[in-house]
Write an enzyme that holds these catalytic residues in place. Sequence first.
Site, PDB file in Angstrom:
ATOM      1  CE  LYS A  34      38.283  35.469  29.110  1.00  0.00           C
ATOM      2  NZ  LYS A  34      38.602  36.666  29.872  1.00  0.00           N
ATOM      3  N   GLY A  72      45.154  49.365  39.844  1.00  0.00           N
ATOM      4  CA  GLY A  72      43.847  48.894  39.386  1.00  0.00           C
ATOM      5  C   GLY A  72      43.065  48.164  40.469  1.00  0.00           C
ATOM      6  CG  HIS A 121      32.000  37.060  39.793  1.00  0.00           C
ATOM      7  ND1 HIS A 121      31.725  38.401  39.713  1.00  0.00           N
ATOM      8  CD2 HIS A 121      33.062  36.849  38.950  1.00  0.00           C
ATOM      9  CE1 HIS A 121      32.573  38.979  38.868  1.00  0.00           C
ATOM     10  NE2 HIS A 121      33.391  38.057  38.403  1.00  0.00           N
ATOM     11  CB  CYS A 171      37.001  36.134  38.890  1.00  0.00           C
ATOM     12  SG  CYS A 171      36.445  37.164  37.524  1.00  0.00           S
ATOM     13  CB  VAL A 181      43.143  42.683  40.132  1.00  0.00           C
ATOM     14  CG1 VAL A 181      43.939  41.484  40.612  1.00  0.00           C
ATOM     15  CG2 VAL A 181      41.804  42.219  39.576  1.00  0.00           C
ATOM     16  CB  SER A 202      49.775  55.509  37.599  1.00  0.00           C
ATOM     17  OG  SER A 202      48.536  55.274  37.007  1.00  0.00           O
ATOM     18  CB  SER A 220      34.577  44.897  41.010  1.00  0.00           C
ATOM     19  OG  SER A 220      34.161  43.650  41.504  1.00  0.00           O
ATOM     20  N   GLY A 221      34.501  42.920  38.232  1.00  0.00           N
ATOM     21  CA  GLY A 221      35.199  41.958  37.381  1.00  0.00           C
ATOM     22  C   GLY A 221      35.715  42.597  36.098  1.00  0.00           C
ATOM     23  CD  GLN A 270      31.091  36.435  35.145  1.00  0.00           C
ATOM     24  OE1 GLN A 270      30.917  35.428  34.462  1.00  0.00           O
ATOM     25  NE2 GLN A 270      32.137  37.212  34.986  1.00  0.00           N
TER      26      GLN A 270
HETATM   27  N1  LIG Z   1      38.607  42.531  38.216  1.00  0.00           N
HETATM   28  C1  LIG Z   1      38.549  41.224  38.421  1.00  0.00           C
HETATM   29  O1  LIG Z   1      37.695  40.701  39.179  1.00  0.00           O
HETATM   30  C2  LIG Z   1      39.537  40.311  37.750  1.00  0.00           C
HETATM   31  C3  LIG Z   1      39.546  38.972  38.105  1.00  0.00           C
HETATM   32  C4  LIG Z   1      40.468  38.117  37.501  1.00  0.00           C
HETATM   33  C5  LIG Z   1      41.349  38.640  36.568  1.00  0.00           C
HETATM   34  N2  LIG Z   1      41.315  39.966  36.226  1.00  0.00           N
HETATM   35  C6  LIG Z   1      42.291  40.451  35.241  1.00  0.00           C
HETATM   36  O2  LIG Z   1      43.224  41.324  35.874  1.00  0.00           O
HETATM   37  C7  LIG Z   1      43.635  42.335  34.963  1.00  0.00           C
HETATM   38  C8  LIG Z   1      43.388  43.720  35.558  1.00  0.00           C
HETATM   39  O3  LIG Z   1      42.030  43.860  35.888  1.00  0.00           O
HETATM   40  P1  LIG Z   1      41.493  45.053  36.804  1.00  0.00           P
HETATM   41  O4  LIG Z   1      40.074  44.729  37.022  1.00  0.00           O
HETATM   42  O5  LIG Z   1      42.363  45.304  37.992  1.00  0.00           O
HETATM   43  O6  LIG Z   1      41.624  46.319  35.780  1.00  0.00           O
HETATM   44  P2  LIG Z   1      41.782  47.865  36.110  1.00  0.00           P
HETATM   45  O7  LIG Z   1      41.106  48.240  37.380  1.00  0.00           O
HETATM   46  O8  LIG Z   1      41.372  48.565  34.861  1.00  0.00           O
HETATM   47  O9  LIG Z   1      43.367  48.085  36.317  1.00  0.00           O
HETATM   48  C9  LIG Z   1      44.286  47.964  35.255  1.00  0.00           C
HETATM   49  C10 LIG Z   1      45.708  48.183  35.770  1.00  0.00           C
HETATM   50  O10 LIG Z   1      46.629  47.997  34.685  1.00  0.00           O
HETATM   51  C11 LIG Z   1      47.460  49.130  34.557  1.00  0.00           C
HETATM   52  N3  LIG Z   1      47.860  49.353  33.167  1.00  0.00           N
HETATM   53  C12 LIG Z   1      47.058  49.590  32.106  1.00  0.00           C
HETATM   54  N4  LIG Z   1      47.796  49.765  30.988  1.00  0.00           N
HETATM   55  C13 LIG Z   1      49.085  49.613  31.352  1.00  0.00           C
HETATM   56  C14 LIG Z   1      50.332  49.672  30.662  1.00  0.00           C
HETATM   57  N5  LIG Z   1      50.392  49.925  29.350  1.00  0.00           N
HETATM   58  N6  LIG Z   1      51.473  49.465  31.360  1.00  0.00           N
HETATM   59  C15 LIG Z   1      51.426  49.204  32.681  1.00  0.00           C
HETATM   60  N7  LIG Z   1      50.288  49.145  33.413  1.00  0.00           N
HETATM   61  C16 LIG Z   1      49.120  49.330  32.748  1.00  0.00           C
HETATM   62  C17 LIG Z   1      46.617  50.277  35.065  1.00  0.00           C
HETATM   63  O11 LIG Z   1      47.461  51.371  35.393  1.00  0.00           O
HETATM   64  P3  LIG Z   1      46.919  52.911  35.342  1.00  0.00           P
HETATM   65  O12 LIG Z   1      46.173  53.130  36.625  1.00  0.00           O
HETATM   66  O13 LIG Z   1      48.195  53.680  35.264  1.00  0.00           O
HETATM   67  O14 LIG Z   1      46.072  53.029  34.117  1.00  0.00           O
HETATM   68  C18 LIG Z   1      45.974  49.602  36.288  1.00  0.00           C
HETATM   69  O15 LIG Z   1      46.909  49.553  37.348  1.00  0.00           O
HETATM   70  C19 LIG Z   1      42.866  42.055  33.663  1.00  0.00           C
HETATM   71  O16 LIG Z   1      43.700  41.273  32.819  1.00  0.00           O
HETATM   72  C20 LIG Z   1      41.686  41.259  34.110  1.00  0.00           C
HETATM   73  O17 LIG Z   1      41.187  40.412  33.102  1.00  0.00           O
HETATM   74  C21 LIG Z   1      40.441  40.815  36.799  1.00  0.00           C
END
Ligand SMILES: NC(=O)c1ccc[n+]([C@@H]2O[C@H](COP(=O)([O-])OP(=O)(O)OC[C@H]3O[C@@H](n4cnc5c(N)ncnc54)[C@H](OP(=O)(O)O)[C@@H]3O)[C@@H](O)[C@H]2O)c1
Length: 342
Positions: A212, A10, A241, A126, A12, A38, A156-157, A153
């Site tokens: 939050k 993903g 952000h 974030c 992050v 994946s 990509s968040g 924001q």
């Molecule tokens: N983006 C930000 O700026 C940010 C900042 C702080 C916190 N976060 C938090 O970080 C987390 C991920 O965010 P992201 O933006 O990286 O999301 P993302 O791009 O959608 O990535 C999600 C990841 O989780 C995996 N996944 C989904 N379902 C799964 C399952 N059942 N078992 C195992 N792996 C699974 C996905 O794998 P696949 O590729 O196989 O689907 C992918 O690797 C969220 O909780 C979000 O709130 C994000």
Amino acid sequence: MRVAVVGATGAVGSTMLEVLHERSFPADEVVPFASERSAGRTLDWAGQSLTVTPLADDTIQGFDIALFSAGSKVSEEWAPRFADAGAVVVDNSSQWRMHEDVPLVVAEVNPDALDGHKGIVANPNCTTMQTVVALGPILKHAGIERVVMSSYQAVSGTGQRAIDELHGQVDAQMHAAEMPKPEVYPHLIAFNVLPQVETFKDGDDYTTEERKCMQETRKILGRDDMGVSATCARVPVFTGHSVSANVQTRDPLSPEECRELLAGSPGLTVIDDPANGLYPTALDAAGRDDVLVGRIRRDPSHDRCLNLWIVGNNLRKGAATNAVQVAELLNVRGLLRAARVA
Ligand SMILES: NC(=O)c1ccc[n+]([C@@H]2O[C@H](COP(=O)([O-])OP(=O)(O)OC[C@H]3O[C@@H](n4cnc5c(N)ncnc54)[C@H](OP(=O)(O)O)[C@@H]3O)[C@@H](O)[C@H]2O)c1
């Protein structure tokens, strides 16, 4: 040391892999986990080819650290299982942040909260992260009574699907093609500003993201009585952000003193010469780990209020970099499970 990266494919997770490599994290082995979709895919990392592994009882054994960014549901189920198997989990989701047994840690602000962890440590959201990096030194120096924060924001968040949605809408607009229907956000995000980040849960008039920001800011700064009011907006920016913060201090603090204080504080860079067009922008945060602060000025309506413009990279300091910094702190402070047992 064996490190698991859960959600490695993903937005992050892939940044966590980059940051582990850039900071030469002392890992003997890194194992990427993602969903069944994946499993078996290979990821290039530090000259190695890593195979994406599915989560299962037998695959999660023997880790020292597990960095999680696969959403709340995955964290709810699998973080305790990794912890039971001996790892310390650093979780990016919102699942454990407000749990009273789980420290919510920003490396520069409250690293001592790691003492006494019970196997799960949470990374804040974030927007909160970048804001408290700037608020922490002000709180220590002058006290804070109240903060009013408004965020702008980046998509990509929300993750990879939101990045793709903005690309698709911009592309359609530029090529006069049919606009694809919004799927990730409730309205078009291209060329728009949405006063909604996440959801209005159970009829609340604040969004879950705003709640939050308010709760996590108080928990990290250890000030339950601090007034915090947040409005979060989504803007058509890919990464970075921006937060406008109005900070009411307990003691007087001039803009000059605040500039000097923040310039000398860890994790912060002050860019503040507006007459010459110098202030932080979202694009300036690309590839950076430091939080950028500018437009530091007196609020003309209150003699103990300052206004600040705070910019951070939501994927790096806002998520991946802080998670890796926390892992470094756990390691150097002897707070990994193996070190504690020994
Ligand atoms: N983006 C930000 O700026 C940010 C900042 C702080 C916190 N976060 C938090 O970080 C987390 C991920 O965010 P992201 O933006 O990286 O999301 P993302 O791009 O959608 O990535 C999600 C990841 O989780 C995996 N996944 C989904 N379902 C799964 C399952 N059942 N078992 C195992 N792996 C699974 C996905 O794998 P696949 O590729 O196989 O689907 C992918 O690797 C969220 O909780 C979000 O709130 C994000």
